[in-house]
Write an enzyme that holds these catalytic residues in place. Structure first.
Site, PDB file in Angstrom:
ATOM      1  N   PHE A 105      -4.435  10.067   0.811  1.00  0.00           N
ATOM      2  CA  PHE A 105      -4.614   8.760   1.447  1.00  0.00           C
ATOM      3  C   PHE A 105      -5.649   8.922   2.561  1.00  0.00           C
ATOM      4  O   PHE A 105      -5.539   9.840   3.371  1.00  0.00           O
ATOM      5  CB  PHE A 105      -3.265   8.317   2.019  1.00  0.00           C
ATOM      6  N   ASP A 164       3.483  14.245   3.437  1.00  0.00           N
ATOM      7  CA  ASP A 164       3.497  12.805   3.696  1.00  0.00           C
ATOM      8  C   ASP A 164       4.323  12.166   2.578  1.00  0.00           C
ATOM      9  O   ASP A 164       3.929  12.206   1.405  1.00  0.00           O
ATOM     10  CB  ASP A 164       2.058  12.272   3.707  1.00  0.00           C
ATOM     11  N   TYR A 179       7.518   0.716   6.263  1.00  0.00           N
ATOM     12  CA  TYR A 179       7.336  -0.632   5.698  1.00  0.00           C
ATOM     13  C   TYR A 179       7.183  -0.660   4.188  1.00  0.00           C
ATOM     14  O   TYR A 179       7.043  -1.721   3.609  1.00  0.00           O
ATOM     15  CB  TYR A 179       6.155  -1.343   6.359  1.00  0.00           C
ATOM     16  N   LYS A 180       7.190   0.510   3.540  1.00  0.00           N
ATOM     17  CA  LYS A 180       7.018   0.532   2.079  1.00  0.00           C
ATOM     18  C   LYS A 180       8.391   0.441   1.419  1.00  0.00           C
ATOM     19  O   LYS A 180       9.069  -0.564   1.527  1.00  0.00           O
ATOM     20  CB  LYS A 180       6.211   1.764   1.674  1.00  0.00           C
ATOM     21  N   ARG A 190      -2.668  -1.553  -9.115  1.00  0.00           N
ATOM     22  CA  ARG A 190      -1.409  -0.823  -8.873  1.00  0.00           C
ATOM     23  C   ARG A 190      -0.222  -1.737  -9.081  1.00  0.00           C
ATOM     24  O   ARG A 190      -0.201  -2.873  -8.584  1.00  0.00           O
ATOM     25  CB  ARG A 190      -1.341  -0.327  -7.424  1.00  0.00           C
TER      26      ARG A 190
HETATM   27  C1  LIG Z   1       0.927   3.914   3.662  1.00  0.00           C
HETATM   28  C2  LIG Z   1       0.477   5.288   3.992  1.00  0.00           C
HETATM   29  C3  LIG Z   1       0.094   5.608   5.284  1.00  0.00           C
HETATM   30  C4  LIG Z   1       0.090   4.529   6.343  1.00  0.00           C
HETATM   31  O1  LIG Z   1      -0.211   4.972   7.595  1.00  0.00           O
HETATM   32  P1  LIG Z   1      -0.001   4.002   8.856  1.00  0.00           P
HETATM   33  O2  LIG Z   1      -0.437   4.809   9.973  1.00  0.00           O
HETATM   34  O3  LIG Z   1       1.455   3.630   8.901  1.00  0.00           O
HETATM   35  O4  LIG Z   1      -0.842   2.786   8.631  1.00  0.00           O
HETATM   36  C5  LIG Z   1      -0.282   6.909   5.546  1.00  0.00           C
HETATM   37  N1  LIG Z   1      -0.277   7.851   4.578  1.00  0.00           N
HETATM   38  C6  LIG Z   1       0.076   7.560   3.304  1.00  0.00           C
HETATM   39  C7  LIG Z   1       0.088   8.612   2.270  1.00  0.00           C
HETATM   40  C8  LIG Z   1       0.458   6.273   2.973  1.00  0.00           C
HETATM   41  O5  LIG Z   1       0.794   5.970   1.732  1.00  0.00           O
END
Ligand SMILES: *Cc1c(COP(=O)(O)O)cnc(C)c1O
Length: 411
Positions: free
Chosen positions: A125, A196, A221-222, A370
């Site tokens: 990511f 992560d 939030y996911k 997705r």
């Molecule tokens: C959604 C996601 C994030 C989000 O990071 P924020 O700092 O909360 O915006 C980070 N890493 C991964 C792998 C994600 O899927």
């Protein structure tokens, strides 16, 4: 092909079917974007009203003690620990995933002072890579970031690797990495493993301690359904808690913040990874989502998420022949997280039409659609219907109009 009656039978026999009622989902929507933003738990409004009126309103500043707001990041952290195979005292709620990654990546690389490489997957990511790049920049010449394709991670770990920083589930393709094997490979070479789990916590069984993860970060939030911009969480294995230091040495991570001493002294345990004042209302909302997830059986979640993905792929393959679609996710459910990704040259406009017809997925450049399968609230019939609508959009070329090609800021 499975018939409509077969699919109705799957829903009727689904042990998780009752969880749909725990969420507020709008009518006429098939929500396949819970991997980006989960829906609101039905009781979240009531909980926030209670915290606002009964705690904040009634107790004002005394809420920090009387309602133990000060302990909330750790209390809800302990609940997430139960969801992720961690022990009490190993998880806290804090900041965003990005900020937590910065703190833990810095702490982990400091535990390996003779080594300079942060190793990650090239398709990680972007924020994860950006955070590593920022830390490298601050380190002078001490650290460097090396990225390789996910399949080459194990072979790339060497005696200079300080930290292997990986996403458990690839945000784009849904590909799932073997946390235990890769953590072991890191340890075998003397490196640390930082995971992560933003795309796995709440959707599939995560066993941080059984897999010997050293550090982890994840998202509220996911699949945990904590609300837009919900605070994130961090995990530090007990064995590292005494030596690991947060580079963001804020007062909430101090051993005695209310001594107001001029010098920083880290708190014992996971608390040292807090920085500023915890976001009480947002953590209360996150707790509503976490409480729902805690009552679901993790193996049942995994089973259903795999079955939903299998059904979607089978339906798409049967209905969308020669439509230009290709599967971007691993074909085997064992190697996937809880999403299925399809590429199509017109992926962006196709997704806009789908969203207009109530099938909400999302699009990731350059050509990936997705579809997330949150097993808590989706039905098998939803998945079959989504595939049917997708086939219709492709067959009629309904996407081929200028208004569907205009890109929004958030995709
Ligand atoms: C959604 C996601 C994030 C989000 O990071 P924020 O700092 O909360 O915006 C980070 N890493 C991964 C792998 C994600 O899927």
């Amino acid at each position: 092909m499975t018939t409509d009656a077969d699919i109705a039978a799957l829903d009727a026999a689904d042990p998780l079917a009752g969880f749909r009622d725990a969420f507020d989902l709008p009518d006429g929507v098939i929500y396949l974007c819970g991997n980006s933003l989960g829906p609101p738990p039905r009781d979240v409004g009531e909980r926030l009203t209670r915290v606002t009126a009964d705690q904040w309103g009634a107790h004002l500043i005394r809420g920090w003690t009387e309602d133990d707001w000060i302990g909330l990041p750790r209390r809800v952290g302990d609940k997430i620990a139960r969801l992720t195979g961690a022990a009490p005292g190993e998880v806290a709620i804090a900041d965003s995933t990005s900020v937590n990654l910065f703190k833990l990546l810095a702490a982990a690389s400091d535990l390996r002072p003779g080594r300079s490489t942060i190793l990650s997957q090239a398709d990680n990511f972007p924020t994860d890579l950006y955070i590593a790049q920022g830390l490298v920049g601050l380190s002078g010449d001490r650290l460097r970031l090396r990225t390789v394709p996910a399949g080459e991670i194990a072979a790339a770990i060497d005696e200079d690797t300080a930290v292997v920083m990986l996403s458990h589930v690839d945000y784009r393709t849904g590909a799932l990495l073997d946390m235990a094997a890769l953590s072991e490979a890191a340890h075998g070479a003397g490196a640390l493993a930082l995971w992560d789990i933003a795309h796995s916590a709440g959707a599939l069984p995560v066993e941080l301690n059984a897999a010997a993860a050293d550090f982890a970060v994840g998202c509220g939030y996911k699949y945990l359904n904590g609300g837009p911009g919900a605070p994130a969480f961090l995990f530090v294995a007990k064995r590292h808690q005494e030596a690991a230091r947060s580079p963001l040495s804020g007062w909430m991570g101090h051993a005695a913040p209310f001594d107001f001493a001029p010098d920083y002294r880290p708190a014992e345990g996971i608390g040292r990874f807090l920085c500023g004042t915890p976001v009480i209302l947002a953590i209360a909302a996150l707790e509503a989502g976490v409480d729902v997830a805690l009552t679901a059986d993790a193996q049942a979640l995994r089973h259903k998420s795999q079955a939903l993905g299998e059904l979607f792929i089978a339906r798409v393959e049967a209905l969308c022949n020669d439509s230009g679609l290709a599967l971007a996710s691993p074909r085997s459910a064992l190697l996937r997280g809880s999403q299925v990704c399809l590429t199509h040259p017109a992926g962006y406009p196709v997704m806009q039409v789908l969203i207009g017809r109530g099938v909400i997925g999302d699009f990731r450049a350059p050509d990936i659609m997705r579809f997330g399968f949150a097993p808590l609230y989706l039905r098998y019939t939803d998945i079959a219907e989504a595939a049917r609508i997708l086939a219709e959009v492709l067959a009629t070329r309904a996407w081929d109009r200028p208004e569907y090609h205009r890109r929004a800021v958030v995709t």
